[in-house]
Scaffold this active site. Structure first.
Site, mmCIF file in Angstrom:
data_model
loop_
_atom_site.group_PDB
_atom_site.id
_atom_site.type_symbol
_atom_site.label_atom_id
_atom_site.label_comp_id
_atom_site.label_asym_id
_atom_site.label_seq_id
_atom_site.Cartn_x
_atom_site.Cartn_y
_atom_site.Cartn_z
ATOM 1 N N HIS A 176 0.863 -1.191 0.000
ATOM 2 C CA HIS A 176 0.000 0.000 0.000
ATOM 3 C C HIS A 176 0.897 1.238 0.000
ATOM 4 C CE1 HIS A 176 -3.449 2.424 0.286
ATOM 5 N NE2 HIS A 176 -3.587 2.497 1.601
ATOM 6 N N HIS A 221 -2.628 -0.473 -12.609
ATOM 7 C CA HIS A 221 -3.549 -0.403 -11.480
ATOM 8 C C HIS A 221 -4.834 -1.093 -11.908
ATOM 9 C CE1 HIS A 221 -6.046 0.975 -8.214
ATOM 10 N NE2 HIS A 221 -5.016 1.566 -7.651
ATOM 11 N N ASP A 261 2.318 5.489 -7.588
ATOM 12 C CA ASP A 261 3.566 5.258 -6.865
ATOM 13 C C ASP A 261 4.765 5.665 -7.706
ATOM 14 O OD1 ASP A 261 2.303 3.982 -4.552
ATOM 15 O OD2 ASP A 261 1.861 2.355 -5.930
#
Length: 376
Positions: free
Chosen positions: A245, A283, A324
């Protein structure tokens, strides 16, 4: 494990339905879709989603199985009006988050997500030195829990005022400042990179909320018990430390370091061999690419190494760079501290955790699923 994509014809054969039904399931978020690289006029459909619906329609699954799969990227399990992800876009209360990030600050975003009558004002604040920003923030939040009142049974307006105080506590740990600057400026000035203020602002807005992610769910579970908002925030922050995460950016910087020494293709190959996944790309909720990453990386000059990495990831994996990746690229572009991506992400996501906590308290519902015993 590699995501499998199938054609419309294959999907229709498995579902045994009409093409219009397939499109309806896509629009409702039940089946993910993305453009076919070989023919942009056609779409590909996520195989697991199609199989799940096909099995449900065939009546072969028990309710317990449906419930178990619902918490693994499955069907929606909680009602919310805070944010939604549909058609490859992120919406904050029905408004395009990308458009909101053009000008808004994190404080303005908090007011919008919390439905506060006025812009959230965060006073100056700094904690004692000697620990990392993250460790300091944990201590500050834990210190509030003994004195903060339980959230249950208190009016929404009072909770919104307390949420602003909790956000100020987090800011004192993650973005310490002697001046009452906007939070993106507090970070930029604190890192001696004032030129990074606007890209940081955009990051904060786009990372503030993302539907029912792992940390938001943890915050809601805590809030459903009636605990204080500071306790719900602490739950979210604890969850954020996991490598799958909030810690995903570490794999991006590791990939960049390997690419700088061994080459881009070899770095991707090594990470696939060791981890089985390259977390810098793709994603599940954005088959056509993470729009947050695109918007963030358009706000600054991305380092050449990261440009090459992004191109290679899309070529070799078929997946564009994600949030990210963009946070790591930002840190590299402005030579920010190693933990800057986590600091930005945690400060931003605090706004979302508090929104979810207050919404859960207002619902009055306790989150208490049943367990399926599989022992002897």
């Amino acid at each position: 494990m590699k995501t499998l994509w199938i054609t419309a014809e294959e999907a229709l054969a498995r579902l045994g339905s009409k093409r219009q039904t397939l499109y309806a399931n896509v629009s409702r978020g039940r089946i993910r879709a993305k453009p076919d690289p070989s023919d942009p006029r056609r779409s590909l459909y996520q195989s697991d989603d199609v199989n799940r619906l096909a099995e449900r329609h065939a009546g072969r699954r028990q309710a317990a199985v449906v419930a178990a799969e619902a918490i693994r990227w499955g069907e929606p399990v909680l009602t919310t009006t805070i944010s939604s992800i549909a058609g490859g876009k992120l919406f904050y209360r029905g408004h395009d988050a990308i458009a909101l990030s053009e000008k808004a600050s994190l404080e303005e975003t908090a007011a919008f997500l919390w439905q506060s009558p006025e812009i959230i004002a965060i006073p100056a604040g700094e904690a004692a030195a000697g620990r990392t920003r993250l460790a300091t923030t944990f201590a500050l939040l834990a210190g509030r829990i003994d004195t903060d009142l339980p959230a249950l049974g208190r009016r929404p307006l009072i909770l919104k005022s307390e949420a602003a105080l909790v956000l100020a506590t987090v800011a004192a740990g993650l973005a310490p400042s002697r001046e009452p600057l906007p939070l993106h400026e507090r970070l930029a000035v604190g890192w001696a990179r004032p030129e990074a203020a606007d890209p940081i602002r955009r990051c904060l807005v786009l990372a503030a909320e993302h539907e029912l992610n792992v940390s938001a769910f943890a915050a809601r579970v805590t809030a459903s018990s009636g605990a204080a908002l500071s306790a719900a925030t602490l739950s979210g922050l604890a969850t954020l430390t996991g490598p799958r995460h909030g810690g995903a950016w570490l794999s991006v910087t590791r990939l960049a370091e390997q690419a700088a020494s061994a080459g881009v293709r070899e770095a991707i190959r090594d990470m696939l061999s060791s981890d089985g996944v390259v977390r810098a790309f793709g994603h599940r909720l954005y088959p056509a690419g993470d729009p947050r990453a695109k918007a963030i990386m358009a706000s600054f000059d991305v380092p050449p190494l990261y440009i090459t990495l992004a191109e290679a990831g899309e070529e070799l994996l078929g997946e564009p760079a994600n949030l990210d990746f963009s946070l790591a690229a930002l840190a590299a572009a402005f030579d920010l501290p190693e933990d800057a991506p986590l600091v930005i992400f945690a400060l931003a996501r605090t706004v979302g955790w508090l929104a979810h906590a207050m919404e859960q308290v207002e619902s009055g519902e306790l989150i208490r699923p049943r367990a399926h015993y599989a022992g002897s």
